[in-house]
Design a protein around this motif. Structure first.
Motif, PDB file in Angstrom:
ATOM      1  N   ASP A   1      11.275   1.003  17.225  1.00  0.00           N
ATOM      2  CA  ASP A   1      12.407  -0.048  17.789  1.00  0.00           C
ATOM      3  C   ASP A   1      12.773  -1.161  17.239  1.00  0.00           C
ATOM      4  N   ALA A   2      13.638  -1.630  17.138  1.00  0.00           N
ATOM      5  CA  ALA A   2      14.280  -3.079  15.878  1.00  0.00           C
ATOM      6  C   ALA A   2      13.043  -4.501  17.310  1.00  0.00           C
TER       7      ALA A   2
ATOM      8  N   THR B   1       0.257 -11.547   5.036  1.00  0.00           N
ATOM      9  CA  THR B   1       0.836 -10.718   5.909  1.00  0.00           C
ATOM     10  C   THR B   1       0.636  -9.337   5.277  1.00  0.00           C
ATOM     11  N   THR B   2      -0.233  -8.787   4.309  1.00  0.00           N
ATOM     12  CA  THR B   2      -0.550  -7.677   3.813  1.00  0.00           C
ATOM     13  C   THR B   2      -1.489  -6.866   5.364  1.00  0.00           C
ATOM     14  N   ASN B   3      -1.737  -8.238   5.851  1.00  0.00           N
ATOM     15  CA  ASN B   3      -3.035  -6.913   7.089  1.00  0.00           C
ATOM     16  C   ASN B   3      -1.688  -6.534   8.489  1.00  0.00           C
ATOM     17  N   ARG B   4      -0.399  -7.156   8.425  1.00  0.00           N
ATOM     18  CA  ARG B   4       0.478  -7.318   9.308  1.00  0.00           C
ATOM     19  C   ARG B   4       0.919  -5.245   9.848  1.00  0.00           C
ATOM     20  N   LEU B   5       1.089  -5.570  11.157  1.00  0.00           N
ATOM     21  CA  LEU B   5       2.147  -3.881  11.134  1.00  0.00           C
ATOM     22  C   LEU B   5       2.994  -3.734  10.748  1.00  0.00           C
ATOM     23  N   PHE B   6       3.661  -2.854   9.760  1.00  0.00           N
ATOM     24  CA  PHE B   6       5.440  -2.852   9.692  1.00  0.00           C
ATOM     25  C   PHE B   6       5.731  -2.864  11.162  1.00  0.00           C
ATOM     26  N   SER B   7       7.620  -3.444  10.750  1.00  0.00           N
ATOM     27  CA  SER B   7       8.442  -3.516  12.162  1.00  0.00           C
ATOM     28  C   SER B   7       9.564  -3.443  11.020  1.00  0.00           C
ATOM     29  N   ARG B   8      10.636  -2.877  12.262  1.00  0.00           N
ATOM     30  CA  ARG B   8      12.155  -3.048  11.729  1.00  0.00           C
ATOM     31  C   ARG B   8      12.008  -4.472  12.495  1.00  0.00           C
ATOM     32  N   CYS B   9      13.177  -4.860  11.640  1.00  0.00           N
ATOM     33  CA  CYS B   9      13.754  -6.252  12.303  1.00  0.00           C
ATOM     34  C   CYS B   9      15.318  -6.976  11.214  1.00  0.00           C
TER      35      CYS B   9
END
Length: 318
Positions: free
Chosen positions: A302-303, A74-82
């Motif tokens: 954006d969420a 998961t540490t390779n993923r881009l951050f997002s709002r969810c």
């Protein structure tokens, strides 16, 4: 299938295609020959060489667990709002996207052509090499590029911004327009060349335009296009000056509340809706791009809706 006579050690985040191509080269095969053998052992695969369609077979050929490519760091993923993180920016295993595949630094991969999906940009700060799109080029001013790389994989990554999400590309276009205007440079650059030439400035401009104060300014739809064009023009000029103080002052210069716009001195009289605004020549050049600027630099906030579960979606590297 049986394990191939010669195996290779996978790199963290390496894609199925990258590992497949290295296996082919290590065993003196061709991509088509190996794919034909895979198709004979597993029905329903396309005729065209598509290792992403059989990741478990590629893993077995390299003596790896069949579910090797289903593992998710998961540490390779881009951050997002969810919703899973109370709408705060975070790396969600279900909603955050992985960056697009990118080539590793040739020095880091011991000269091999390796493609990975990891938290990285286009410059290797360790070896001071530009490695975007398979290149291996020296950089004349590595300090600025190393600083940009840290900002991209730190501040911008935490905002959900990577090389392929659009913000850096648009920032390069804006800075290229500025250079053509200031330096009278009419040379035509490809998107890849703009990225290499303007990487430090593009990262810094992206960081500025996605900071909270700039976001509030861009999000205000009541002030129209001209103030945004003026703000972007001032930010580009400040970035080009290499002055952190000048760039930070742009935040203070452009303040808006509803339809009231306040420029420069915080105690100055507001510029109310309907009054003309001098935006300068550079602001005029980016004026028509304001809708795109707003859309691209507000996108990361954006969420996200939850993505399908791992059981319903293809493996991470397909």
């Amino acid at each position: 299938m049986r394990v191939l006579p010669a195996t290779v050690s996978p790199f963290p985040g390496e894609t199925v295609r990258s590992l497949y191509n290295r296996l082919v080269e290590r065993n003196s095969l061709t991509a088509g020959e190996l794919w034909t053998a895979i198709r004979k052992s597993k029905q329903g695969l396309p005729l065209r060489t598509t290792p992403e369609a059989a990741p478990e077979v590629v893993a077995q050929l390299d003596d790896l667990p069949a579910n090797w490519f289903d593992r998710d760091d998961t540490t390779n993923r881009l951050f997002s709002r969810c919703i899973h993180n109370n709408w705060a920016h975070a790396q969600c295993a279900r909603c955050s996207a992985l960056p697009k595949p990118a080539t590793m630094c040739r020095r880091c991969s011991s000269g091999m052509n390796v493609e990975v999906q990891s938290r990285a940009g286009a410059f290797c700060a360790r070896h001071k090499r530009w490695h975007y799109d398979g290149r291996d080029e020296a950089i004349g001013f590595p300090v600025a590029y190393a600083r940009a790389e840290r900002c991209l994989t730190g501040t911008l990554w935490g905002r959900g911004i990577g090389l392929d999400t659009g913000e850096i590309e648009l920032a390069c276009e804006i800075i290229s327009t500025y250079r053509e205007f200031v330096d009278r440079d009419n040379s035509t650059r490809s998107a890849d060349q703009r990225l290499r030439d303007f990487y430090p400035d593009a990262v810094e401009l992206s960081a500025f335009l996605t900071a909270p104060s700039a976001q509030a300014f861009l999000r205000n739809r009541q002030i129209g296009h001209l103030p945004v064009a003026a703000m972007v023009g001032a930010a580009v000029t400040a970035v080009a000056s290499r002055s952190r103080h000048r760039l930070s002052s742009v935040h203070e210069m452009f303040q808006a509340s509803g339809r009231e716009l306040r420029l420069g001195d915080p105690v100055a009289k507001p510029l109310r809706h309907g009054r003309s605004l001098e935006i300068g020549e550079l602001g005029g050049l980016v004026r028509d791009s304001v809708p795109r600027i707003r859309a691209v630099f507000l996108r990361h906030d954006d969420a996200r809706r939850p993505l399908p579960t791992l059981r319903d979606q293809p493996p991470r590297h397909r």
